[in-house]
Write an enzyme that holds these catalytic residues in place. Structure first.
Site, mmCIF file in Angstrom:
data_model
loop_
_atom_site.group_PDB
_atom_site.id
_atom_site.type_symbol
_atom_site.label_atom_id
_atom_site.label_comp_id
_atom_site.label_asym_id
_atom_site.label_seq_id
_atom_site.Cartn_x
_atom_site.Cartn_y
_atom_site.Cartn_z
ATOM 1 N N ASP A 18 0.911 -1.047 0.053
ATOM 2 C CA ASP A 18 -0.106 -0.097 -0.001
ATOM 3 C C ASP A 18 0.804 1.228 -0.118
ATOM 4 O OD1 ASP A 18 -3.303 0.685 1.649
ATOM 5 O OD2 ASP A 18 -1.705 2.313 1.241
ATOM 6 N N ASP A 75 -4.091 2.267 -4.855
ATOM 7 C CA ASP A 75 -2.519 2.252 -4.261
ATOM 8 C C ASP A 75 -2.238 1.074 -3.594
ATOM 9 O OD1 ASP A 75 -3.955 2.851 -1.915
ATOM 10 O OD2 ASP A 75 -2.122 4.124 -1.022
ATOM 11 N N GLU A 76 -3.086 -0.118 -3.602
ATOM 12 C CA GLU A 76 -2.704 -1.330 -2.924
ATOM 13 C C GLU A 76 -3.183 -2.337 -3.816
ATOM 14 O OE1 GLU A 76 -5.492 -2.404 0.301
ATOM 15 O OE2 GLU A 76 -6.875 -0.651 -0.535
HETATM 16 P P1 TTP Z 1 -5.207 5.004 1.666
HETATM 17 O O1 TTP Z 1 -4.285 3.897 1.099
HETATM 18 O O2 TTP Z 1 -6.330 4.616 2.533
HETATM 19 O O3 TTP Z 1 -4.502 6.091 2.275
HETATM 20 P P2 TTP Z 1 -3.172 6.840 2.123
HETATM 21 O O4 TTP Z 1 -2.480 6.086 0.963
HETATM 22 O O5 TTP Z 1 -3.365 8.206 1.806
HETATM 23 O O6 TTP Z 1 -2.352 6.668 3.315
HETATM 24 P P3 TTP Z 1 -1.735 5.435 3.976
HETATM 25 O O7 TTP Z 1 -1.951 4.194 2.981
HETATM 26 O O8 TTP Z 1 -0.298 5.810 4.379
HETATM 27 O O9 TTP Z 1 -2.298 5.087 5.434
HETATM 28 O O10 TTP Z 1 -5.787 5.657 0.405
HETATM 29 C C1 TTP Z 1 -5.083 5.787 -0.883
HETATM 30 C C2 TTP Z 1 -5.542 6.951 -1.574
HETATM 31 O O11 TTP Z 1 -7.052 6.924 -1.917
HETATM 32 C C3 TTP Z 1 -5.354 8.302 -0.683
HETATM 33 O O12 TTP Z 1 -3.996 8.685 -0.757
HETATM 34 C C4 TTP Z 1 -6.391 9.256 -1.237
HETATM 35 C C5 TTP Z 1 -7.516 8.311 -1.557
HETATM 36 N N1 TTP Z 1 -8.660 8.303 -0.536
HETATM 37 C C6 TTP Z 1 -9.589 9.294 -0.688
HETATM 38 O O13 TTP Z 1 -9.793 10.015 -1.654
HETATM 39 N N2 TTP Z 1 -10.711 9.068 0.373
HETATM 40 C C7 TTP Z 1 -10.654 8.292 1.366
HETATM 41 O O14 TTP Z 1 -11.627 8.371 2.368
HETATM 42 C C8 TTP Z 1 -9.381 7.391 1.481
HETATM 43 C C9 TTP Z 1 -9.435 6.445 2.564
HETATM 44 C C10 TTP Z 1 -8.545 7.337 0.396
HETATM 45 MG MG MG Z 2 -2.057 3.910 0.989
#
Ligand code: TTP
Ligand code: MG
Length: 359
Positions: free
Chosen positions: A9, A103-104
């Site tokens: 991720d 992103d994962e």
């Molecule tokens: P995540 O992987 O949940 O969050 P992140 O990558 O920003 O942070 P981390 O993994 O380090 O905890 O989500 C990936 C992307 O998806 C995030 O950068 C922005 C988008 N996103 C939204 O637009 N709204 C949301 O509620 C979430 C959870 C994510």
């Molecule tokens: Mg992330």
């Protein structure tokens, strides 16, 4: 044999991209989502998380918590491009990759080299390619691999092995259970269930009332380390490949070709199973000093004919000038086309050809 599954991720994805593109944002609390009072936080940098800001929070609340933060609108096209670059890289190396969000992804690495080494390698490769960091979890099923990638965020690596279950999970708050939403967690909190340990001792029949029978069973299985869900490949993946870091750097062309040939056999077989035909072959070489390059060749048409692919590989390899001992070698096939669709195309093409012949 236990499976070996990796989940990765990207760290603070949208915010990290903004910090890459705007060096002045680096090291600062950065909130992506907009500047208007009607906006919602998409994500924020870890510096902003220290103030309690998080995804899905309204910008108004975020500004109260973090008045000195930098508030920006996002650029979805840019995030989506970077996401594709990363998935393409991963898919050019591994057979079974399941993208689960922008992103994962999960990767099934069962039977490959030591998964910790793979994790370190992909972290490095993603960072070299994009400048971003990812967190990687390794375990014997998807649920635990995902939990593990979250363990040491950001820029973490964590592995969960069977002997750690269930004790490792006991103290975790139930919100960490992927699959349990915020609402279910609130309901469970109301009846005194806060940690996974609380769940272990709660009678399962009573959980059925809250979560529904099927879902309750699924959740109970998962926290006991049972999760048979396969890593399901992304249907529209762009490439298939394999690569290996040699045990010792080598300039032995016979040995190097033998590795490529082995990969050719495997990938061609895999594509055949999937009725996919590649048009482009790419050899990837990394020298002992980490300098690397790729050499690609595109055929005039898509094919999964082994002899044609082999002849192409031989040609490419013969033309490959290796200047230094090689550390890593890989082969990937891309520009994939569905064989059934292609057959239809060939027929159409023949039709057009015979028409012109009759003129
Ligand atoms: P995540 O992987 O949940 O969050 P992140 O990558 O920003 O942070 P981390 O993994 O380090 O905890 O989500 C990936 C992307 O998806 C995030 O950068 C922005 C988008 N996103 C939204 O637009 N709204 C949301 O509620 C979430 C959870 C994510
Ligand atoms: Mg992330």
């Amino acid at each position: 044999m236990n499976r070996q599954i990796i989940h990765f991720d990207i760290d603070a994805f949208f915010a990290s991209v903004e910090q890459l593109d705007h060096p002045e944002y680096r090291g600062k609390p950065l909130i992506v989502g907009g500047d208007s009072d009607r906006s919602v936080v998409s994500t924020c940098s870890y510096e902003a998380r220290a103030y309690g800001v998080h995804s899905a929070m309204s910008i108004v609340v975020a500004k109260k918590l973090c008045p000195n933060g930098i508030y920006v609108y996002g650029n979805m096209q840019r995030y989506s491009d970077i996401s594709s670059q990363i998935f393409d890289l991963i898919e050019s190396e591994f057979d079974t990759v399941q993208r689960v969000s922008i992103d994962e992804a999960y990767i099934d690495v069962t039977g490959l080299e030591n998964p910790i080494e793979i994790a370190k390698r992909i972290k490095k490769e993603v960072n070299e390619l994009t400048g971003l960091t990812i967190s990687v979890g390794i375990s014997y099923n998807k649920f635990l691999a995902k939990l593990a990638s979250d363990w040491n965020k950001p820029n973490g690596i964590f592995e969960i092995v069977p002997s750690q279950i269930p004790d490792l999970l006991r103290p975790l708050p139930i919100i960490k259970i992927h699959g349990l939403g915020k609402k279910s967690c609130e309901k469970l909190n109301r009846i005194g269930i806060f940690t996974i340990d609380d769940l272990y001792s709660y009678p399962s029949e009573l959980l059925n009332d809250i979560l529904g029978e099927a879902w309750a069973k699924e959740i109970i299985d998962r926290i006991h380390g049972i999760d048979d869900r396969p890593v399901k490949e992304y249907a529209e993946r762009k490439s298939y490949g394999r690569e290996t870091t040699l045990e010792e750097d080598s300039d032995d062309r016979e040995l190097l070709y033998a590795i490529l040939y082995k990969y050719l056999v495997k990938i061609q077989h895999r594509l055949d199973e999937k009725s996919l035909m590649p048009r482009t072959l790419t050899i990837k070489i990394k020298y002992h000093d980490f300098e690397q390059f790729t050499k690609s060749h595109s055929l005039e048409y898509n094919t999964n004919d082994f002899n044609i692919l082999e002849a192409t590989l031989i040609n490419m390899f013969e033309g490959l000038n290796l200047e230094k001992p090689v550390r890593l070698i890989g082969l990937s096939f891309s520009n994939l086309e569905d064989a059934d669709y292609k057959q239809f195309n060939i027929l159409e093409g023949l039709g057009a050809y015979s028409t012109s012949m009759h003129k």
